[in-house]
Scaffold this motif. Sequence first.
Motif, PDB file in Angstrom:
ATOM      1  N   TYR A 191       0.836  -1.199   0.000  1.00  0.00           N
ATOM      2  CA  TYR A 191       0.000   0.000   0.000  1.00  0.00           C
ATOM      3  C   TYR A 191       0.873   1.251   0.000  1.00  0.00           C
ATOM      4  O   TYR A 191       2.015   1.216   0.456  1.00  0.00           O
ATOM      5  N   VAL A 192       0.295   2.335  -0.507  1.00  0.00           N
ATOM      6  CA  VAL A 192       0.970   3.627  -0.488  1.00  0.00           C
ATOM      7  C   VAL A 192       0.002   4.692   0.015  1.00  0.00           C
ATOM      8  O   VAL A 192      -1.211   4.532  -0.075  1.00  0.00           O
ATOM      9  N   ILE A 193       0.579   5.758   0.535  1.00  0.00           N
ATOM     10  CA  ILE A 193      -0.191   6.966   0.847  1.00  0.00           C
ATOM     11  C   ILE A 193       0.220   8.023  -0.162  1.00  0.00           C
ATOM     12  O   ILE A 193       1.416   8.252  -0.384  1.00  0.00           O
ATOM     13  N   LEU A 194      -0.774   8.655  -0.756  1.00  0.00           N
ATOM     14  CA  LEU A 194      -0.532   9.740  -1.697  1.00  0.00           C
ATOM     15  C   LEU A 194      -0.979  11.061  -1.080  1.00  0.00           C
ATOM     16  O   LEU A 194      -2.015  11.124  -0.414  1.00  0.00           O
ATOM     17  N   LYS A 195      -0.174  12.063  -1.292  1.00  0.00           N
ATOM     18  CA  LYS A 195      -0.512  13.437  -0.909  1.00  0.00           C
ATOM     19  C   LYS A 195      -0.287  14.276  -2.151  1.00  0.00           C
ATOM     20  O   LYS A 195       0.809  14.250  -2.721  1.00  0.00           O
ATOM     21  N   ASP A 196      -1.307  14.971  -2.597  1.00  0.00           N
ATOM     22  CA  ASP A 196      -1.235  15.748  -3.843  1.00  0.00           C
ATOM     23  C   ASP A 196      -0.760  14.878  -5.010  1.00  0.00           C
ATOM     24  O   ASP A 196       0.113  15.283  -5.776  1.00  0.00           O
ATOM     25  N   ASN A 197      -1.295  13.674  -5.103  1.00  0.00           N
ATOM     26  CA  ASN A 197      -0.966  12.696  -6.159  1.00  0.00           C
ATOM     27  C   ASN A 197       0.489  12.248  -6.161  1.00  0.00           C
ATOM     28  O   ASN A 197       0.976  11.726  -7.160  1.00  0.00           O
ATOM     29  N   ASN A 198       1.195  12.446  -5.060  1.00  0.00           N
ATOM     30  CA  ASN A 198       2.589  12.027  -4.941  1.00  0.00           C
ATOM     31  C   ASN A 198       2.683  10.971  -3.834  1.00  0.00           C
ATOM     32  O   ASN A 198       2.162  11.175  -2.734  1.00  0.00           O
ATOM     33  N   ILE A 199       3.345   9.856  -4.121  1.00  0.00           N
ATOM     34  CA  ILE A 199       3.524   8.807  -3.100  1.00  0.00           C
ATOM     35  C   ILE A 199       4.486   9.328  -2.036  1.00  0.00           C
ATOM     36  O   ILE A 199       5.617   9.717  -2.344  1.00  0.00           O
ATOM     37  N   VAL A 200       4.007   9.352  -0.789  1.00  0.00           N
ATOM     38  CA  VAL A 200       4.811   9.894   0.305  1.00  0.00           C
ATOM     39  C   VAL A 200       5.112   8.873   1.397  1.00  0.00           C
ATOM     40  O   VAL A 200       5.914   9.141   2.295  1.00  0.00           O
ATOM     41  N   ALA A 201       4.466   7.691   1.318  1.00  0.00           N
ATOM     42  CA  ALA A 201       4.715   6.648   2.316  1.00  0.00           C
ATOM     43  C   ALA A 201       4.285   5.305   1.742  1.00  0.00           C
ATOM     44  O   ALA A 201       3.491   5.246   0.805  1.00  0.00           O
ATOM     45  N   THR A 202       4.833   4.245   2.321  1.00  0.00           N
ATOM     46  CA  THR A 202       4.528   2.893   1.862  1.00  0.00           C
ATOM     47  C   THR A 202       4.491   1.934   3.045  1.00  0.00           C
ATOM     48  O   THR A 202       5.106   2.188   4.090  1.00  0.00           O
ATOM     49  N   THR A 203       3.761   0.860   2.876  1.00  0.00           N
ATOM     50  CA  THR A 203       3.696  -0.184   3.899  1.00  0.00           C
ATOM     51  C   THR A 203       3.186  -1.474   3.269  1.00  0.00           C
ATOM     52  O   THR A 203       2.755  -1.489   2.108  1.00  0.00           O
ATOM     53  N   VAL A 204       3.218  -2.526   4.067  1.00  0.00           N
ATOM     54  CA  VAL A 204       2.615  -3.809   3.704  1.00  0.00           C
ATOM     55  C   VAL A 204       1.632  -4.167   4.803  1.00  0.00           C
ATOM     56  O   VAL A 204       1.949  -4.036   5.995  1.00  0.00           O
ATOM     57  N   VAL A 205       0.448  -4.590   4.398  1.00  0.00           N
ATOM     58  CA  VAL A 205      -0.525  -5.135   5.342  1.00  0.00           C
ATOM     59  C   VAL A 205      -0.890  -6.522   4.823  1.00  0.00           C
ATOM     60  O   VAL A 205      -1.390  -6.670   3.712  1.00  0.00           O
ATOM     61  N   SER A 206      -0.579  -7.521   5.638  1.00  0.00           N
ATOM     62  CA  SER A 206      -0.773  -8.908   5.238  1.00  0.00           C
ATOM     63  C   SER A 206      -1.761  -9.592   6.175  1.00  0.00           C
ATOM     64  O   SER A 206      -1.819  -9.283   7.365  1.00  0.00           O
ATOM     65  N   PHE A 207      -2.513 -10.535   5.613  1.00  0.00           N
ATOM     66  CA  PHE A 207      -3.425 -11.338   6.421  1.00  0.00           C
ATOM     67  C   PHE A 207      -2.996 -12.799   6.433  1.00  0.00           C
ATOM     68  O   PHE A 207      -3.746 -13.664   6.849  1.00  0.00           O
TER      69      PHE A 207
ATOM     70  N   THR B 162      -3.547 -12.436  21.679  1.00  0.00           N
ATOM     71  CA  THR B 162      -4.630 -13.284  21.190  1.00  0.00           C
ATOM     72  C   THR B 162      -4.062 -14.479  20.434  1.00  0.00           C
ATOM     73  O   THR B 162      -2.892 -14.487  20.047  1.00  0.00           O
ATOM     74  N   ASN B 163      -4.915 -15.430  20.205  1.00  0.00           N
ATOM     75  CA  ASN B 163      -4.581 -16.565  19.337  1.00  0.00           C
ATOM     76  C   ASN B 163      -5.500 -16.582  18.129  1.00  0.00           C
ATOM     77  O   ASN B 163      -5.639 -17.593  17.461  1.00  0.00           O
ATOM     78  N   ASP B 164      -6.150 -15.447  17.876  1.00  0.00           N
ATOM     79  CA  ASP B 164      -7.094 -15.327  16.771  1.00  0.00           C
ATOM     80  C   ASP B 164      -6.363 -14.996  15.474  1.00  0.00           C
ATOM     81  O   ASP B 164      -5.147 -14.787  15.462  1.00  0.00           O
ATOM     82  N   LYS B 165      -7.129 -14.896  14.388  1.00  0.00           N
ATOM     83  CA  LYS B 165      -6.576 -14.419  13.128  1.00  0.00           C
ATOM     84  C   LYS B 165      -6.048 -13.006  13.351  1.00  0.00           C
ATOM     85  O   LYS B 165      -6.588 -12.256  14.171  1.00  0.00           O
ATOM     86  N   TYR B 166      -5.012 -12.649  12.614  1.00  0.00           N
ATOM     87  CA  TYR B 166      -4.396 -11.338  12.792  1.00  0.00           C
ATOM     88  C   TYR B 166      -3.930 -10.776  11.451  1.00  0.00           C
ATOM     89  O   TYR B 166      -3.678 -11.507  10.503  1.00  0.00           O
ATOM     90  N   GLY B 167      -3.820  -9.458  11.427  1.00  0.00           N
ATOM     91  CA  GLY B 167      -3.164  -8.772  10.328  1.00  0.00           C
ATOM     92  C   GLY B 167      -1.745  -8.448  10.761  1.00  0.00           C
ATOM     93  O   GLY B 167      -1.447  -8.422  11.966  1.00  0.00           O
ATOM     94  N   VAL B 168      -0.874  -8.221   9.790  1.00  0.00           N
ATOM     95  CA  VAL B 168       0.511  -7.880  10.085  1.00  0.00           C
ATOM     96  C   VAL B 168       0.886  -6.642   9.284  1.00  0.00           C
ATOM     97  O   VAL B 168       0.590  -6.553   8.091  1.00  0.00           O
ATOM     98  N   ILE B 169       1.518  -5.699   9.960  1.00  0.00           N
ATOM     99  CA  ILE B 169       2.057  -4.529   9.276  1.00  0.00           C
ATOM    100  C   ILE B 169       3.556  -4.736   9.136  1.00  0.00           C
ATOM    101  O   ILE B 169       4.247  -5.039  10.104  1.00  0.00           O
ATOM    102  N   HIS B 170       4.059  -4.557   7.917  1.00  0.00           N
ATOM    103  CA  HIS B 170       5.493  -4.639   7.637  1.00  0.00           C
ATOM    104  C   HIS B 170       5.924  -3.412   6.836  1.00  0.00           C
ATOM    105  O   HIS B 170       5.119  -2.788   6.155  1.00  0.00           O
TER     106      HIS B 170
END
Length: 167
Positions: free
Chosen positions: A53-69, A85-93
């Motif tokens: 994923y990316v964050i855009l500000k004024d149509n310019n990519i200014v940040a990036t990340t990964v979100v995985s399930f 927890t022992n439940d399903k989780y998301g991961v941010i990388h």
Amino acid sequence: MEFRKSIKSDVSRIMEIIRQAQEYFKLQGINQWQNNYPNKEVINNDIDNGQSYVILKDNNIVATTVVSFKEEKSYENIIDGKWITNDKYGVIHRIAVDSNYKGLGLSHEIIKYSEELCLSNNIHSIRVDTHEENIPMQNLLKKNNFKYCGIIFLEDGAKRIAFEKTI
């Protein structure tokens, strides 16, 4: 600002931001992302898997990340603690923000968007791991109500400290 999935044409800009982060870590003496990781192949793989994923500000990519399930093999064994927890989780990388946009709260926005993604997938837990010397990331996690859970080891044997948050 816009938060969206990354596409192939974003790779060169994502890599610019990653290189800035690598240089920042090097200058701070943090031995994270210093051995050609993450590289273009990793980023392309993240995009292919629909988790970049990316964050855009004024149509310019200014940040990036990964979100995985996907469950993380390296999260199966945690020492000196336990997961909340022992439940399903998301991961941010791989959170990285363009150096010119640091201090604007974009990392907090990434976490907020990641939480929304998790909830939209009926997942109520997020896990993150980071280098023990990466104090800025640890502070970000604590400010966003993540709790320290213990130590994990990546597949290459690298030690990481692990956090989790229920949402």
